[in-house]
Design an enzyme around this catalytic site. Structure first.
Site, PDB file in Angstrom:
ATOM      1  N   HIS A  21       0.863  -1.185   0.000  1.00 45.59           N
ATOM      2  CA  HIS A  21       0.000   0.000   0.000  1.00 45.59           C
ATOM      3  C   HIS A  21       0.896   1.230   0.000  1.00 45.59           C
ATOM      4  CE1 HIS A  21       1.148   0.074   4.196  1.00 45.59           C
ATOM      5  NE2 HIS A  21       0.682  -1.161   4.329  1.00 45.59           N
ATOM      6  N   HIS A  24       4.082   1.333   2.108  1.00 49.76           N
ATOM      7  CA  HIS A  24       5.252   0.696   1.468  1.00 49.76           C
ATOM      8  C   HIS A  24       5.810   1.616   0.392  1.00 49.76           C
ATOM      9  CE1 HIS A  24       2.984  -3.014   2.823  1.00 49.76           C
ATOM     10  NE2 HIS A  24       4.174  -3.232   3.324  1.00 49.76           N
ATOM     11  N   GLN A  48       6.818 -15.842  11.682  1.00 47.60           N
ATOM     12  CA  GLN A  48       6.489 -14.725  12.563  1.00 47.60           C
ATOM     13  C   GLN A  48       5.009 -14.653  12.930  1.00 47.60           C
ATOM     14  OE1 GLN A  48       7.894 -11.800   9.486  1.00 47.60           O
ATOM     15  NE2 GLN A  48       6.186 -10.569  10.241  1.00 47.60           N
ATOM     16  N   LYS A 136       5.887   2.535  11.895  1.00 50.29           N
ATOM     17  CA  LYS A 136       4.635   2.021  12.463  1.00 50.29           C
ATOM     18  C   LYS A 136       4.935   0.790  13.315  1.00 50.29           C
ATOM     19  CE  LYS A 136       1.842  -0.756  11.170  1.00 50.29           C
ATOM     20  NZ  LYS A 136       0.920  -1.787  10.801  1.00 50.29           N
ATOM     21  N   ASP A 137       5.875  -0.026  12.834  1.00 49.44           N
ATOM     22  CA  ASP A 137       6.321  -1.188  13.601  1.00 49.44           C
ATOM     23  C   ASP A 137       7.593  -0.783  14.346  1.00 49.44           C
ATOM     24  OD1 ASP A 137       4.367  -3.176  12.506  1.00 49.44           O
ATOM     25  OD2 ASP A 137       5.325  -2.580  10.647  1.00 49.44           O
ATOM     26  N   GLN A 140       9.707  -3.488  16.002  1.00 49.58           N
ATOM     27  CA  GLN A 140      10.392  -4.283  14.968  1.00 49.58           C
ATOM     28  C   GLN A 140      11.641  -3.554  14.478  1.00 49.58           C
ATOM     29  OE1 GLN A 140       8.503  -6.515  11.586  1.00 49.58           O
ATOM     30  NE2 GLN A 140       8.931  -4.647  10.461  1.00 49.58           N
ATOM     31  N   SER A 172      -1.793   0.316   6.739  1.00 48.13           N
ATOM     32  CA  SER A 172      -1.452  -1.065   7.102  1.00 48.13           C
ATOM     33  C   SER A 172      -2.210  -2.011   6.193  1.00 48.13           C
ATOM     34  CB  SER A 172      -1.864  -1.328   8.564  1.00 48.13           C
ATOM     35  OG  SER A 172      -1.897  -2.720   8.824  1.00 48.13           O
ATOM     36  N   SER A 173      -1.578  -3.111   5.836  1.00 49.51           N
ATOM     37  CA  SER A 173      -2.267  -4.116   5.019  1.00 49.51           C
ATOM     38  C   SER A 173      -3.498  -4.639   5.753  1.00 49.51           C
ATOM     39  CB  SER A 173      -1.335  -5.292   4.721  1.00 49.51           C
ATOM     40  OG  SER A 173      -0.135  -4.804   4.174  1.00 49.51           O
ATOM     41  N   ARG A 174      -3.450  -4.653   7.077  1.00 49.88           N
ATOM     42  CA  ARG A 174      -4.567  -5.213   7.854  1.00 49.88           C
ATOM     43  C   ARG A 174      -5.784  -4.290   7.873  1.00 49.88           C
ATOM     44  NH1 ARG A 174      -0.037  -7.588  11.046  1.00 49.88           N
ATOM     45  NH2 ARG A 174      -0.237  -9.844  10.786  1.00 49.88           N
TER      46      ARG A 174
END
Ligand code: PAF
Length: 270
Positions: A21, A24, A48, A136-137, A140, A172-174
Site C-alpha cells: 500500500h 510501502h 512470525q 509504524k512497527d 520491529q 497497514s495491510s490489515r
C-alpha cells in the site's frame, strides 16, 4: 546483484509481507532516493505468525504488488516460495532479548524471533547497503537495528516515518480487513496516542497519566478492545518510570478480529 555490487552500485532492500500500500510506497521512494538499486522482498513469513494469527488469511496480491513496485521504480522483486526460504527444518533462530519483552513482544510469543530470523536471512541473501523499515512497527525497527549492531552486519537500517490516511489511521495491510464501521473507529487509536503526546509536551511526566489518557479515549469507542498501551524508551523499548526524555507511546487494539498497532514519538519540551 553481485555484478551491480562489483560495479560499486549501492543496493537498498525493502523487506515486506506484500499486500503493498502507500505506506510501502514511501519506503520504496526513500530507497529509490538513497540507493542505485532497489530490491523489494515479498514473503509472507510463516515463522512470525502465531498459531491463532492471520497467516492463512493474510492478503496475497503479487500482481498488484508488482505494479506498485514498477510505478515506484523498484529494480528487483524477490518473492520466494516458503520452501525456498525454509527448504528444511531450521535449527537456527535469532532472539534479540530484552527489546522483545514489552509491547507486541509480550503479546505475540515468538513473533520477533520469526521477524529477526527472516530479516537476517534476507540481509544475507540480498546484502544491501541499506534496508528500510516503517516506524509504524517501531519495536520491529528497534529489534532489527539492535540485531544488526550486535551481530556486526554491514547493512545500515533506516527508519521511515509512518504514512497515515487523512483521518490519521496508520497505513497497514490489515486495514483491508475492516468494515466501514470498524474503519471509522480505527482512527481513534491515533487520536488517543496524539492526546497523550500533547499531554507529555505540555509537561506530564508520569507515564501512568499518559497511558490513562489514551485508555480513556479508546474505552469510549465501543468497537475497540485495548490490548496494550505503554510508554517506552526509544532504544531498548523498556517502560520508563518518568518521562524525562524522548519516548514512544505505543498501543495495540482489536477491532473485531483485526489487530491494529500504532505509536507516536513524544518528548517533554525543554
Ligand atoms: O514488517 C513486515 O512487513 C515484516 O515483519 C518483515 C520486516 C517484512 C519481516 O517479515
Amino acid at each position: 546483484l553481485d555484478v551491480l555490487r562489483n560495479s560499486r552500485k549501492s543496493i537498498g532492500l525493502v523487506p515486506t509481507l506484500g499486500a503493498l500500500h502507500h505506506g510501502h510506497g514511501s519506503l520504496f521512494e526513500r530507497a529509490r532516493a538513497g540507493c542505485d538499486v532497489v530490491v523489494v522482498s515479498i514473503f509472507v513469513n510463516p515463522l512470525q505468525f502465531g498459531p491463532n494469527e492471520d497467516y492463512l488469511r493474510y492478503p496475497r496480491s503479487l500482481d498488484q504488488d508488482a505494479a506498485l513496485c514498477a510505478e515506484k521504480g523498484v529494480d528487483f522483486i524477490f518473492a520466494p516460495e516458503t520452501t525456498e526460504m525454509y527448504p528444511e527444518t531450521s535449527f537456527t533462530f535469532v532472539d534479540v532479548t530484552r527489546l522483545d519483552q514489552h509491547l507486541c513482544g509480550a503479546h505475540r510469543p515468538g513473533h520477533f524471533r520469526g521477524v529477526a530470523t527472516v530479516v537476517l536471512k534476507l540481509l544475507n541473501i540480498v546484502q544491501p547497503d541499506r534496508a528500510y523499515f516503517g516506524e509504524k512497527d517501531y519495536q520491529q525497527f528497534s529489534i532489527i537495528r539492535r540485531m544488526v549492531h550486535d551481530l556486526d552486519l554491514r547493512s545500515e537500517i533506516v527508519a521511515v516515518p509512518t504514512v497515515r490516511e487523512s483521518d490519521g489511521l496508520a497505513a497497514s495491510s490489515r486495514n483491508a480487513y475492516l468494515s466501514a464501521e470498524q474503519r471509522k473507529a480505527a482512527s481513534v487509536l491515533f487520536q488517543a496516542l496524539e492526546a497523550a503526546r500533547r499531554l507529555v509536551e505540555a509537561g506530564e511526566r508520569q507515564p501512568s497519566k499518559a497511558v490513562a489518557a489514551v485508555r480513556r479515549i479508546l474505552d469510549n469507542e465501543p468497537e475497540i478492545r485495548v490490548q496494550y498501551v505503554e510508554v517506552v524508551d526509544p532504544v531498548e523499548v523498556q517502560p520508563v518510570a518518568v518521562i524525562d526524555g524522548p519516548v514512544r507511546i505505543a498501543g495495540a487494539v482489536h477491532i473485531g478480529n483485526t489487530r491494529l498497532i500504532d505509536n507516536v514519538a513524544a518528548a517533554p519540551k525543554s
